[in-house]
Design a protein around this motif. Sequence first.
Motif, PDB file in Angstrom:
ATOM      1  N   PRO A 148       0.811  -1.229   0.000  1.00  0.00           N
ATOM      2  CA  PRO A 148       0.000   0.000   0.000  1.00  0.00           C
ATOM      3  C   PRO A 148       0.842   1.275   0.000  1.00  0.00           C
ATOM      4  O   PRO A 148       0.494   2.257  -0.667  1.00  0.00           O
ATOM      5  CB  PRO A 148      -0.830  -0.136   1.284  1.00  0.00           C
ATOM      6  CG  PRO A 148      -0.907  -1.606   1.530  1.00  0.00           C
ATOM      7  CD  PRO A 148       0.416  -2.143   1.090  1.00  0.00           C
ATOM      8  N   TRP A 149       1.938   1.268   0.743  1.00  0.00           N
ATOM      9  CA  TRP A 149       2.819   2.436   0.730  1.00  0.00           C
ATOM     10  C   TRP A 149       3.493   2.604  -0.626  1.00  0.00           C
ATOM     11  O   TRP A 149       3.624   3.734  -1.129  1.00  0.00           O
ATOM     12  CB  TRP A 149       3.874   2.301   1.829  1.00  0.00           C
ATOM     13  CG  TRP A 149       3.307   2.375   3.206  1.00  0.00           C
ATOM     14  CD1 TRP A 149       2.981   1.340   4.029  1.00  0.00           C
ATOM     15  CD2 TRP A 149       2.965   3.569   3.910  1.00  0.00           C
ATOM     16  NE1 TRP A 149       2.460   1.797   5.205  1.00  0.00           N
ATOM     17  CE2 TRP A 149       2.438   3.168   5.170  1.00  0.00           C
ATOM     18  CE3 TRP A 149       3.049   4.925   3.611  1.00  0.00           C
ATOM     19  CZ2 TRP A 149       2.017   4.090   6.121  1.00  0.00           C
ATOM     20  CZ3 TRP A 149       2.629   5.848   4.560  1.00  0.00           C
ATOM     21  CH2 TRP A 149       2.110   5.431   5.790  1.00  0.00           C
ATOM     22  N   LEU A 150       3.923   1.508  -1.223  1.00  0.00           N
ATOM     23  CA  LEU A 150       4.521   1.578  -2.553  1.00  0.00           C
ATOM     24  C   LEU A 150       3.522   2.141  -3.567  1.00  0.00           C
ATOM     25  O   LEU A 150       3.866   3.005  -4.381  1.00  0.00           O
ATOM     26  CB  LEU A 150       4.987   0.181  -2.989  1.00  0.00           C
ATOM     27  CG  LEU A 150       5.638   0.071  -4.366  1.00  0.00           C
ATOM     28  CD1 LEU A 150       6.898   0.917  -4.437  1.00  0.00           C
ATOM     29  CD2 LEU A 150       5.959  -1.391  -4.687  1.00  0.00           C
ATOM     30  N   GLY A 151       2.263   1.671  -3.494  1.00  0.00           N
ATOM     31  CA  GLY A 151       1.246   2.190  -4.390  1.00  0.00           C
ATOM     32  C   GLY A 151       0.965   3.656  -4.152  1.00  0.00           C
ATOM     33  O   GLY A 151       0.761   4.434  -5.114  1.00  0.00           O
ATOM     34  N   ALA A 152       0.954   4.087  -2.895  1.00  0.00           N
ATOM     35  CA  ALA A 152       0.685   5.490  -2.588  1.00  0.00           C
ATOM     36  C   ALA A 152       1.780   6.390  -3.147  1.00  0.00           C
ATOM     37  O   ALA A 152       1.498   7.421  -3.786  1.00  0.00           O
ATOM     38  CB  ALA A 152       0.563   5.672  -1.074  1.00  0.00           C
ATOM     39  N   PHE A 153       3.043   6.028  -2.920  1.00  0.00           N
ATOM     40  CA  PHE A 153       4.135   6.833  -3.471  1.00  0.00           C
ATOM     41  C   PHE A 153       4.112   6.800  -4.997  1.00  0.00           C
ATOM     42  O   PHE A 153       4.476   7.791  -5.653  1.00  0.00           O
ATOM     43  CB  PHE A 153       5.476   6.326  -2.943  1.00  0.00           C
ATOM     44  CG  PHE A 153       5.761   6.733  -1.523  1.00  0.00           C
ATOM     45  CD1 PHE A 153       5.885   8.062  -1.168  1.00  0.00           C
ATOM     46  CD2 PHE A 153       5.906   5.776  -0.536  1.00  0.00           C
ATOM     47  CE1 PHE A 153       6.135   8.440   0.138  1.00  0.00           C
ATOM     48  CE2 PHE A 153       6.156   6.134   0.778  1.00  0.00           C
ATOM     49  CZ  PHE A 153       6.275   7.472   1.127  1.00  0.00           C
ATOM     50  N   ALA A 154       3.701   5.679  -5.572  1.00  0.00           N
ATOM     51  CA  ALA A 154       3.645   5.571  -7.037  1.00  0.00           C
ATOM     52  C   ALA A 154       2.651   6.562  -7.624  1.00  0.00           C
ATOM     53  O   ALA A 154       2.960   7.278  -8.589  1.00  0.00           O
ATOM     54  CB  ALA A 154       3.286   4.144  -7.444  1.00  0.00           C
ATOM     55  N   VAL A 155       1.441   6.625  -7.072  1.00  0.00           N
ATOM     56  CA  VAL A 155       0.434   7.509  -7.658  1.00  0.00           C
ATOM     57  C   VAL A 155       0.740   8.973  -7.361  1.00  0.00           C
ATOM     58  O   VAL A 155       0.419   9.856  -8.178  1.00  0.00           O
ATOM     59  CB  VAL A 155      -0.984   7.134  -7.183  1.00  0.00           C
ATOM     60  CG1 VAL A 155      -1.349   5.739  -7.675  1.00  0.00           C
ATOM     61  CG2 VAL A 155      -1.129   7.237  -5.670  1.00  0.00           C
ATOM     62  N   VAL A 156       1.364   9.260  -6.218  1.00  0.00           N
ATOM     63  CA  VAL A 156       1.819  10.635  -5.984  1.00  0.00           C
ATOM     64  C   VAL A 156       2.855  11.029  -7.040  1.00  0.00           C
ATOM     65  O   VAL A 156       2.842  12.145  -7.568  1.00  0.00           O
ATOM     66  CB  VAL A 156       2.396  10.788  -4.564  1.00  0.00           C
ATOM     67  CG1 VAL A 156       3.068  12.150  -4.402  1.00  0.00           C
ATOM     68  CG2 VAL A 156       1.299  10.638  -3.529  1.00  0.00           C
ATOM     69  N   GLY A 157       3.750  10.088  -7.363  1.00  0.00           N
ATOM     70  CA  GLY A 157       4.731  10.357  -8.404  1.00  0.00           C
ATOM     71  C   GLY A 157       4.083  10.581  -9.761  1.00  0.00           C
ATOM     72  O   GLY A 157       4.529  11.437 -10.537  1.00  0.00           O
TER      73      GLY A 157
END
Length: 610
Positions: free
Chosen positions: A277-286
């Motif tokens: 979930p953290w990886l996905g969150a940073f991905a979409v912010v990027g």
Amino acid sequence: MSWLPIALVAVPLVGAVASAVPAVRDRAVAWGIAVSALVLVLAAALAAVFDHGRPATMQLETDQSWIPGLGLRFHLGVDGVSLPLVVLTALLAFLCFVHLAGHPPAGGRPGALVVTLLVLEVGMIGTFLALDLLLFFVFFEVVLVPMYFVIALWGGAGRRAAAVKFILYTLLGSAVLLIGLLVVRTQAGTLDMVALAGRHGAGITRSAQILAFLAIGLGLAVKTPMWPLHTWLPDAHTEAPTVGSVLLAGVLLKMGSYGFARIAIPVLPEGAAALAPWLGAFAVVGIAYGSLACLAQRDLKRMIAYSSVGHMGFVLLGFASLTPVGLNGALFANVAHGLITGLLFFLAGAVKERYGTTDMVRLGGGMLRRLPYVGSLLTFACVASLGLPGLAGFWGEMLALLGAFRPAAVLSRPLFLVFMAVGGLGTVLTAAYFLVMLSRVTHGRAVETIPLGGPLEPPPGPDEPLRPDEPPRPPLATAEGVREVLSEVGEGAEPVEPVATGAAVAALDREDVRQETARAGAAAVPGELGTAADDGGADAAGAAGVFGAGAADAAEAGRGRRRFGEVSAYELAAWLPLVALIVLFGLWPKALLAVTTPAVQSLLGSGAAP
């Protein structure tokens, strides 16, 4: 023992060493083309002998004792995950050498650049072939020093600061990565990546998996790059020479994302599930941040660099879904991004050569009319990058979003639906910034600061009042200012640019030259000097009277060179293979997905839900 993986690593290494021989050094670029062509042939042979009926199986392995006292092995091999990236690396390296044949480095020392690029190729290919964790780390680090020198020695005006920033960020990421790898070694008792992937985390406690995934993920995220660890990338891309930008975007970023598919997710499945979930969150912010940053850019290369942050966000989102669909999308987007962004940076270099700048405001528009070939290919590359169906950029992003729509059972679907929505907004913003860029650069009316071959309007006198719509005037150019302007025009560009500038200046009579250079020092677009004329009958003596012997030599050298709007054979040879592959994978995605799908399913195994 298979000799093909060893040859893929050894040939560029031997080629780099042989470049020190004087007979080879005198024809360094031709030698680089020959060596990289041989590597490309070996990569094609690797793809040809690869058993495409068993892409999930590690094939063509070489497993020899390396450092017996530490239990380290020289273990190389290839499967459906690594094969496309090996071929992509060999192709882009070869095309970069072809580009160099027509565009010698602006900083000189072509022999040193060839050696540096060949060593860089060793590290890039070795990273995708390595099957021992420490060997992977060694190849992963080999690329840092040559890329540092590519930026620092042959880059633009801010090259040294960009190179230092690049090396500091990546070395810090590598230190964290090494800690994670040592945690895996301590817990599992082996560094063999095939054995570790086959265990799917067995023998490693959940807490150790989370710690190791966090360390390995941070180390890989710097190279990918993931927001907010991306800040080294725009400067490195903007200041790097064309070949450096192509390899940095096309291959080096893929080394980080490849590590997630090869190590982090299959070896540490419980850690991946906890931190996805953290990886996905940073991905979409990027994705959102990269797209919004692109809308604010004036420099073409810097905009393409920020676009990479957004596109690699889709790759990370696919990995975060922990599903075969999402991982397939991530791997497809890896290859598509390498092809498309490599083409974009080649074209950005062509624009810089012809105009002397990549500032979109100073370019002024009208490129399709003035440079129809470059403008058309730039439009094609932008449309491919924004994800038009039928081109390679579409499938990776679509599959990554589809993976987020139905993530692994251990993940929160409502959360990933939010990620999917933000990612979908990112695709809209991606289309927006590319279309805005095209409207600025390729369409509209060209800024006629200096007419193309037309009469020159005398510059306004220093005492004339400002017109209502006229911006404040900078001071008129001095002789020293003119030399600085002409120096800036040539810095970071291929040699044809100052030649074209000198020939254009020499084609004017003495009085027009004074007016032309005064305007260039005051407000003109430097590259426009190259459009006024490229006439073989230039008056070299007149140029020498104003600028000195250098302009006269440039005018003489400019006779017989190509005109402003033409594209050289070297450029077409470097660009068209990428165009063909972008169309091929866009129309026939199965050519890539048939290789990656079984391998992805094997990597996920029982450690992640379907």
